[in-house]
Scaffold this motif. Structure first.
Motif, short mmCIF file in Angstrom:
data_model
loop_
_atom_site.label_atom_id
_atom_site.label_comp_id
_atom_site.label_asym_id
_atom_site.label_seq_id
_atom_site.Cartn_x
_atom_site.Cartn_y
_atom_site.Cartn_z
N UNK A 1 0.81 -1.22 0.00
CA UNK A 1 0.00 0.00 0.00
C UNK A 1 0.84 1.27 0.00
N UNK A 2 2.16 1.14 0.12
CA UNK A 2 3.01 2.31 0.30
C UNK A 2 3.01 3.24 -0.90
N UNK A 3 3.16 2.69 -2.10
CA UNK A 3 3.19 3.52 -3.30
C UNK A 3 1.85 4.22 -3.51
N UNK A 4 0.76 3.49 -3.28
CA UNK A 4 -0.56 4.10 -3.42
C UNK A 4 -0.76 5.21 -2.38
N UNK B 1 0.74 8.42 -3.72
CA UNK B 1 -0.16 8.99 -4.72
C UNK B 1 -1.43 9.54 -4.06
N UNK B 2 -1.89 8.87 -3.01
CA UNK B 2 -3.12 9.27 -2.35
C UNK B 2 -3.05 10.64 -1.71
N UNK C 1 -2.31 10.13 -12.88
CA UNK C 1 -1.20 9.81 -11.97
C UNK C 1 -0.54 8.47 -12.29
N UNK C 2 -1.32 7.47 -12.71
CA UNK C 2 -0.73 6.18 -13.06
C UNK C 2 0.20 6.29 -14.25
N UNK C 3 -0.22 7.02 -15.27
CA UNK C 3 0.61 7.21 -16.46
C UNK C 3 1.82 8.08 -16.18
N UNK C 4 1.63 9.11 -15.34
CA UNK C 4 2.77 9.97 -14.96
C UNK C 4 3.79 9.15 -14.18
N UNK C 5 3.30 8.25 -13.31
CA UNK C 5 4.19 7.35 -12.58
C UNK C 5 5.03 6.53 -13.56
N UNK D 1 4.52 14.01 -6.56
CA UNK D 1 4.35 12.78 -5.80
C UNK D 1 4.20 11.57 -6.74
N UNK D 2 3.59 11.77 -7.91
CA UNK D 2 3.53 10.70 -8.90
C UNK D 2 4.93 10.36 -9.40
N UNK D 3 5.79 11.39 -9.56
CA UNK D 3 7.17 11.16 -9.94
C UNK D 3 7.93 10.40 -8.86
N UNK D 4 7.69 10.77 -7.60
CA UNK D 4 8.31 10.05 -6.49
C UNK D 4 7.84 8.60 -6.47
N UNK D 5 6.53 8.40 -6.69
CA UNK D 5 5.99 7.05 -6.75
C UNK D 5 6.61 6.26 -7.90
N UNK D 6 6.95 6.95 -8.98
CA UNK D 6 7.58 6.29 -10.12
C UNK D 6 8.92 5.68 -9.76
#
Length: 360
Positions: free
Chosen positions: A67-70, A73-74, A90-94, A247-252
């Motif tokens: 759940x950490x990556x979500x 993004x959350x 956000x998914x595509x940016x990730x 944050x999406x970039x960080x999740x990436x």
């Protein structure tokens, strides 16, 4: 002649004090708290059904890690939905940020932290650029957020596939995988979860205790009223969408570290899962209401359901059914509450449901 306080004022003040809801009542009525109770019940049920496998720290650790990556993004999605917006990209940016980062690190070569640090910065910067683009088009060009982010969803994913030829990149520095992806601190606590926790805590502090957070609620409650009191709404919206992109970039980079590949096809449902979690956690799609705590709780419901179904031998597809039902219920509860607040109606949700929303 003595002066006396008019009895009408005394009665009015007394009535206001008497009707002021207590902390306990306010807590029980909070949707985030109610969702937390549901999460606890789900955990207890699976713990009773599979005490030797589900109710173990190793399993809870796996749930937290998944759940950490979500969660990262959350945080950004919570800010956006509070402003009465939406971000489908956000998914595509990730994926795009992970691809650009992986290509950069592969071009630089090497396995050390120097190359990894550049990759991290490139991933976050890529997310920032997409967030800026979304925010500018929404705030300045006045294009609806749904259309803008739907367009950037396709653009980011398409560009990622063009850059890679549709083939995942697996040249990820080992230092990222060993440390961020599968490293632990304090014995068995995943580093990736610690990073997510830091993001969640900072996001909650900024949202609830700073002027930036106050403006976020103000814009979502009434954009016109926010403009009238001096809030620079356009600039704030751009900032919020830029935050979500960062944050999406960080999740990436986190996803790249965890899976050791760009996983281009593995994020198709990420945006919908995050939006569902944010709404389930009590953030209103109508704007102006939401908490980071509620989002985190909302994220763990599908994560626990998926894990519990697998362990107990139930088809994991039922997770989608259960999450969908909870999502619809959460939106219905929010809609009823907003309608009741607008009309000054204190009727219970159950009575509203069985009476079809009639007064009385």
């Amino acid at each position: 002649m003595s002066l006396k306080t008019p009895p009408t004022e005394t009665v009015a003040i007394g009535t206001l004090d008497d009707n002021k809801p207590s902390f306990v009542k306010g807590l029980l009525k909070a949707q985030a708290f109610q969702i937390l109770l549901i999460l606890i019940v789900i955990v207890l049920i699976f713990s009773a059904l599979a005490p030797d496998s589900f109710a173990q720290w190793s399993n809870f650790r796996l749930i937290i890690q998944n759940a950490s990556i979500l969660a990262v993004l959350g945080v950004g999605m919570t800010y956006i939905i509070i402003t009465s917006g939406i971000d489908l990209s956000i998914g595509s940016v990730l994926v795009f940020s992970g691809v650009v980062s992986a290509l950069t690190m592969r071009a630089l070569g090497g396995e050390g932290w120097g190359v990894a640090t550049i990759g991290i910065l490139v991933s976050i910067f890529s997310g920032v650029c997409w967030g800026l683009l979304n925010g500018f088009l929404i705030a300045k060009a006045k294009i609806p957020p749904l259309i803008v982010t739907l367009g950037s969803l396709g653009m980011a994913l398409g560009l990622a596939q063009i850059l890679t030829g549709g083939v995942d990149i697996r040249d990820v520095p080992t230092v990222l995988t060993v440390s961020i992806g599968y490293g632990n601190v304090f014995g068995s606590l995943p580093i990736i979860s610690v990073i997510a926790l830091v993001v969640v805590v900072i996001g909650a502090i900024v949202l609830h205790f700073t002027k930036f957070g106050l403006y976020t609620y103000a814009v979502g409650s009434s954009e016109l009223a926010a403009r009238r009191v001096g809030v620079k709404v356009d600039r704030h919206l751009i900032s919020v969408y830029t935050l979500s992109g960062a944050l999406a970039g960080l999740a990436g980079i986190l996803a790249l570290s965890q899976f050791s590949t760009t996983a281009i096809a593995g994020q198709s449902q990420t945006n919908l899962n995050v939006i569902a979690a944010v709404v389930i956690g009590g953030t209103s799609l109508f704007g102006g209401v939401g908490t980071i705590f509620g989002t985190v709780v909302g994220l763990f419901i599908p994560a626990v359901l998926q894990n519990g179904f697998v362990i107990t031998g139930v088809q994991p597809f039922w997770q989608q059914v259960a999450v969908g039902a909870v999502l619809i219920t959460a939106v219905y509860v929010d809609q009823v509450r907003r309608t009741a607040a607008t009309r000054g109606n204190t009727q219970s949700l159950w009575r509203k449901f069985v009476s079809g929303g009639r007064r009385g």
